[in-house]
Design a protein around this motif. Structure first.
Motif, short mmCIF file in Angstrom:
data_model
loop_
_atom_site.label_atom_id
_atom_site.label_comp_id
_atom_site.label_asym_id
_atom_site.label_seq_id
_atom_site.Cartn_x
_atom_site.Cartn_y
_atom_site.Cartn_z
N TRP A 58 0.83 -1.21 0.00
CA TRP A 58 0.00 0.00 0.00
C TRP A 58 0.85 1.24 0.00
O TRP A 58 0.60 2.21 -0.71
N LEU A 59 1.91 1.21 0.81
CA LEU A 59 2.82 2.36 0.85
C LEU A 59 3.54 2.52 -0.48
O LEU A 59 3.82 3.64 -0.93
N GLU A 60 3.84 1.37 -1.14
CA GLU A 60 4.55 1.45 -2.42
C GLU A 60 3.68 2.11 -3.47
O GLU A 60 4.16 2.93 -4.26
N ARG A 61 2.41 1.80 -3.47
CA ARG A 61 1.51 2.42 -4.44
C ARG A 61 1.31 3.89 -4.11
O ARG A 61 1.10 4.71 -5.01
N GLY A 92 13.97 0.10 18.25
CA GLY A 92 13.30 0.86 17.19
C GLY A 92 14.27 1.56 16.27
O GLY A 92 14.14 1.48 15.02
N LEU A 93 15.26 2.23 16.82
CA LEU A 93 16.21 2.97 15.97
C LEU A 93 17.10 2.02 15.17
O LEU A 93 17.46 2.32 14.02
N SER A 94 17.47 0.89 15.77
CA SER A 94 18.28 -0.07 15.00
C SER A 94 17.47 -0.68 13.87
O SER A 94 18.00 -0.94 12.77
N TRP A 95 16.18 -0.89 14.11
CA TRP A 95 15.30 -1.39 13.05
C TRP A 95 15.20 -0.36 11.92
O TRP A 95 15.31 -0.69 10.74
N ALA A 96 15.03 0.91 12.29
CA ALA A 96 14.96 1.96 11.28
C ALA A 96 16.28 2.07 10.53
O ALA A 96 16.30 2.32 9.30
N ALA A 97 17.41 1.90 11.23
CA ALA A 97 18.71 1.96 10.56
C ALA A 97 18.88 0.81 9.58
O ALA A 97 19.48 0.98 8.50
N GLU A 98 18.36 -0.36 9.92
CA GLU A 98 18.43 -1.49 9.00
C GLU A 98 17.62 -1.21 7.72
O GLU A 98 18.04 -1.56 6.61
N ILE A 99 16.44 -0.58 7.88
CA ILE A 99 15.63 -0.24 6.72
C ILE A 99 16.37 0.75 5.83
O ILE A 99 16.43 0.63 4.60
N GLU A 143 8.71 3.92 5.74
CA GLU A 143 8.90 2.83 6.69
C GLU A 143 9.70 3.28 7.91
O GLU A 143 9.38 2.92 9.05
N VAL A 144 10.75 4.05 7.68
CA VAL A 144 11.55 4.58 8.80
C VAL A 144 10.69 5.47 9.68
O VAL A 144 10.73 5.40 10.92
N PHE A 145 9.87 6.31 9.04
CA PHE A 145 9.00 7.20 9.81
C PHE A 145 8.01 6.39 10.66
O PHE A 145 7.78 6.69 11.84
N VAL A 146 7.42 5.36 10.06
CA VAL A 146 6.46 4.54 10.81
C VAL A 146 7.13 3.83 11.98
O VAL A 146 6.60 3.76 13.09
N VAL A 147 8.32 3.31 11.75
CA VAL A 147 9.05 2.61 12.82
C VAL A 147 9.37 3.57 13.97
O VAL A 147 9.20 3.25 15.16
N VAL A 148 9.85 4.77 13.64
CA VAL A 148 10.16 5.75 14.69
C VAL A 148 8.90 6.15 15.45
O VAL A 148 8.90 6.29 16.68
N LEU A 149 7.79 6.31 14.70
CA LEU A 149 6.53 6.68 15.35
C LEU A 149 6.06 5.57 16.29
O LEU A 149 5.64 5.84 17.43
N LEU A 150 6.13 4.33 15.82
CA LEU A 150 5.75 3.22 16.68
C LEU A 150 6.66 3.11 17.92
O LEU A 150 6.20 2.80 19.02
#
Length: 399
Positions: A6-9, A73-80, A20-27
């Motif tokens: 959905w985000l890709e479209r 969370g930040l390490s997950w965002a860094a991986e993305i 995706e990074v924004f969503v991860v940081v928000l979560l």
């Protein structure tokens, strides 16, 4: 339809990672906030209970858990972000996350140990608080163990061989031991204090071998801090306590009154009534421990007095209260002596003059004026005596 598709479209494939990074940081932010609220509520409920472990666990977890959430969370965002970037920074994300988890976990355990120490010594949490010295010693050992273990695991995470580090420690331990023998002696001296417990924090100690006396404030691994009675801090290396004699007056059961009291030789006949009266007074005194030794006896013929001694023990060990009791006892002894018509002796000298020698006032019997010198008075008395001797000789010759 999945969230990535959905985000890709919505945004396009190239910008998908930003969303995706924004969503991860928000979560991560929402999770940290939720944990803060939930833990705050649980801590307030735990404060109303008498269980010391739930307080220690929740208070210790409040800060590390929030940092753990942000770390994940930040390490997950860094991986993305690393999937679209070839920067070397993103290549160490996994290592940094492992090290961060170890640090946060160690931080939590150390905080838990510190909080548990306070609760174990707090009478509000337990009816019988543990000995402060024992709790502090166990806490220090546990914290050192956690920190050393965490350090070895972190070295292993960076690719260093722990077995090699341990081998180096075994080989270099001998050299370090020789170089820091005083430090090690103080360390083991502190360990012996914790094991043998000759004194604890708050005890009054003194050494007849050294000029050491005061109240123990802190027992460290190298130094023990003692507050002297003039309020100065005294820092004593722990190795010192392994080869000196130490006295711990704080652990006495009673305080002793030991006094010698003398009456005049003129009051010798009243000693037999004074001693039983003093003994009866001590036996009935509310602050005297009659289960301990109580002695009142005529003791010696002193140069200027007849001495009897008092040997007894008070119920209190408090230094200030002891002196109040001792003062009361001595005042009552004085009252007993005076009630018997006797007096306490003090240093005096008695001169015995033979009967054939008479003292006279030279000023009154010689006829000298008050201002006349003592030498003139003596000369006049000598002349009068010479005239009397001459008259006696003439009378004997005429006879």
């Amino acid at each position: 339809m999945t969230l990535p598709s959905w985000l890709e479209r919505l945004t396009g494939k190239e910008d998908l990672w930003i969303v995706e990074v924004f969503v991860v940081v928000l979560l991560t932010l929402l999770a940290a906030f939720a944990v803060k609220v939930i833990l705050g509520h649980l801590v307030k409920r735990a404060e109303n209970t008498k269980n010391l472990w739930d307080d220690a666990l929740l208070c210790a977890a409040s800060q590390p858990l929030k940092w753990f959430i942000w770390l994940v969370g930040l390490s997950w965002a860094a991986e993305i972000a690393g999937t679209v970037s070839e920067s070397v920074i993103f290549s160490v994300v996994d290592t940094v996350r492992r090290v961060g988890v170890i640090v946060v976990l160690s931080w939590f355990i150390v905080r838990f140990i510190v909080r548990a120490e306070k609760n174990l010594m707090d009478p509000d949490f337990t009816a019988k608080p543990m000995d402060e010295t024992t709790v502090l010693a166990i806490g220090k050992l546990l914290r050192i163990s956690v920190i050393v273990t965490a350090g070895l695991v972190i070295l292993q995470s960076f690719g260093y061989s722990v077995s090699g580090v341990l081998a180096f420690g075994g080989i270099g331990g001998l050299a370090v031991g020789f170089a820091a023998k005083d430090l090690l002696a103080n360390f083991f001296g502190g360990l012996m204090i914790y094991l043998d417990r000759p004194f604890a924090v708050g005890d009054w100690i003194r050494s007849p071998d050294r000029d050491i006396e005061g109240t123990v404030e802190d027992i460290g691994w190298r130094l023990t801090r003692i507050r002297t009675f003039d309020k100065r801090p005294l820092y004593v290396p722990n190795a010192t306590f392994t080869h000196i004699s130490l006295e711990n007056p704080s652990r006495m059961y009673n305080r002793r009154i030991k006094e010698t009291i003398g009456i005049r030789y003129d009051d010798a006949g009243k000693m037999a009534t004074i001693i039983p009266a003093v003994k009866e007074m001590l036996a009935s005194h509310p602050e005297i421990d009659t289960e301990q030794t109580l002695i009142v006896n005529f003791n010696s013929f002193a140069p200027y007095s007849l001495d009897f001694f008092i040997y007894t023990f008070t119920k209190t060990t408090d230094w200030v209260k002891f002196h109040d009791i001792k003062q009361d006892v001595l005042l009552k002894v004085l009252e007993i002596i005076e009630a018997q018509g006797a007096e306490c002796a003090f240093p005096t000298s008695t001169v015995h003059i033979p009967d054939d020698i008479h003292l006279q006032n030279p000023d009154r019997h010689s006829g000298n004026a008050p201002g006349e010198s003592k030498k003139a008075s003596v000369e006049k008395v000598s002349a009068d005596q010479a005239n009397r001797d001459k008259a006696s000789t003439d009378k004997a010759s005429a006879g």
